[in-house]
Design a protein around this motif. Sequence first.
Motif, PDB file in Angstrom:
ATOM      1  N   LYS B 101       0.694  -1.276  -0.189  1.00 42.72           N
ATOM      2  CA  LYS B 101      -0.032  -0.240   0.118  1.00 42.72           C
ATOM      3  C   LYS B 101       0.794   1.247  -0.228  1.00 42.72           C
ATOM      4  CE  LYS B 101      -3.832   1.174   2.062  1.00 42.72           C
ATOM      5  NZ  LYS B 101      -4.841   1.454   2.992  1.00 42.72           N
ATOM      6  N   ARG B 106      -0.822   3.986  -7.281  1.00 35.55           N
ATOM      7  CA  ARG B 106      -2.320   3.910  -7.253  1.00 35.55           C
ATOM      8  C   ARG B 106      -3.023   3.360  -5.996  1.00 35.55           C
ATOM      9  NH1 ARG B 106      -1.584   7.292 -10.501  1.00 35.55           N
ATOM     10  NH2 ARG B 106      -0.497   6.810 -12.604  1.00 35.55           N
ATOM     11  N   GLY B 107      -3.377   4.386  -5.238  1.00 38.97           N
ATOM     12  CA  GLY B 107      -4.278   3.990  -4.019  1.00 38.97           C
ATOM     13  C   GLY B 107      -3.428   3.985  -2.896  1.00 38.97           C
ATOM     14  N   HIS B 112      -2.830   8.769  -1.627  1.00 39.35           N
ATOM     15  CA  HIS B 112      -3.768   9.319  -0.752  1.00 39.35           C
ATOM     16  C   HIS B 112      -3.524  10.751  -0.078  1.00 39.35           C
ATOM     17  CE1 HIS B 112      -6.597   6.407   1.542  1.00 39.35           C
ATOM     18  NE2 HIS B 112      -7.295   7.204   0.956  1.00 39.35           N
TER      19      HIS B 112
END
Lengths: 258, 258
Positions: B101, B106-107, B112
Amino acid sequence: MKKNTGGRPRRRRDPDGTRLAILEAAGTLLAKDGPEGLSVSQVAQLAKVNRGTAYQHFQTREQLVEATTVWVSEQLCQSVFGKTAAGKNADGKLTPEEQAKLADPRGGVIEHMTQFAMANPELGRAWMFQVLSSPQPANDPFWKLYRHLFEGFVQTDSAQPGIDVDVHTVLMIIGTFLWPVWARAHTRTAKEREQMAERFTNEIVRLSMYGTMRPEKYPELAARLVKGAPGKPARTAAKKATKKVAKKPAARKGRGAK
Amino acid sequence: MKKNTGGRPRRRRDPDGTRLAILEAAGTLLAKDGPEGLSVSQVAQLAKVNRGTAYQHFQTREQLVEATTVWVSEQLCQSVFGKTAAGKNADGKLTPEEQAKLADPRGGVIEHMTQFAMANPELGRAWMFQVLSSPQPANDPFWKLYRHLFEGFVQTDSAQPGIDVDVHTVLMIIGTFLWPVWARAHTRTAKEREQMAERFTNEIVRLSMYGTMRPEKYPELAARLVKGAPGKPARTAAKKATKKVAKKPAARKGRGAK
DNA sequence: CTGATAATCAACATCGATGTTGAGTCACGG
DNA sequence: CCGTGACTCAACATCGATGTTGATTATCAG
């Protein structure tokens, strides 16, 4: 009808010196309180000058803040870049010496900046407050100068391809000036602080050379990068920056009489 | 003996809502003026609340500022990290998912953070003011959380060796929150701003993968890096950070009665 | 040496911000 | 239906900050 009753002896007459003293004091307080927190009274007190004298040199609080910010920025330019490479070569091309100076971690711009930032955390902090408060941070002379130098480097074949100059300018400048803020909180002696400065330049150089992620561990990421991101070309993209000279007077909060 | 003479209609009774309104207004003004520039009057006005009500919820200006800063930091933690990976795995090791993560553009956490920072430039700015004003920036919960995550990543074999976690935390956090300040000044539409966000994440990923300098152009620099800098080991060096809980009351400038 | 210039400073008037108080008003439990 | 308590608000006293004025005195040109 006013004698010098008690109090401290009248200040020796020295306009330029007084002005400088006021600016220095203002810079210090700017670093502590930010532009909105600065008060003429405090500045005068710290500069050991009568408040009226401050108003003689700067008609209004706002103007004092303004003058202080440009002074701080000038100090930065002067101390970091000297008068070298100030205006010339404005076409974006660096001379080989300039390019070398920029990149070399010993005596280069990066080390220069770091050294200065560590030695004058207040000025750096004041400058950051200013940047944070400005509607157009990139108009700052120091900012422009650094960006110009870095852009020159990017156009050489010593640079990796596809660097985004603006993102880098933000990262480097801000990082360099915030690092001392962090470092101050974690050091006691001058020796330690020197090590902190070295730690920073070392990491910057390491990052510049190798990044943080092992490309071989992220094959599909690497593949995406070479052919550019889906939505955009992801090129240097120096975008002409919608000028829009919005120079609003910005009416002050409301203190003070007429 | 006081009727509601004219004025706006009395506010519907809703303590929590009122408190939140005050905090939001304070956050906005904190972003504009910094902690020293914040005035309870302005906050109350913006929150459409009587100034006295503000004093009901926060006894003093200082406390309001304090409460606002922790609220901002909480907002940040909440919005960027959610409740995932909040306290668990505090041993520094990341689960594989967390590591993925963090790194995935992406993501991942970087995207974020960038998204949030671009969407809420005021909160980010307020947070930066706070960091700049704090004697111990690294005590901020958001700061700690980010550092912890990144440290986990550094200990995996996907990371390059020799990364200085603290330097990186400074660079990344500050860069992410300052970028929107810069970007705002250079964009007009939401679409453009979206592109700016993407530009930032792209460059961060590119930098993380390849750095900025071609190592082959700087052979002796590269050599110096692998065996460490002359003065220091230049290792990860997470140095235990002299705790020293200096919680000074910090006497306010001096406004106000008794 | 002397008058002009201007830098320094104390004092003034004014205003906004702070923090406090007590009165009005809503909500809810008995 | 009626307290009781929490919430909201206007008005007060006080203080510091702003910007202005005019007196004082250092410095310099002549």
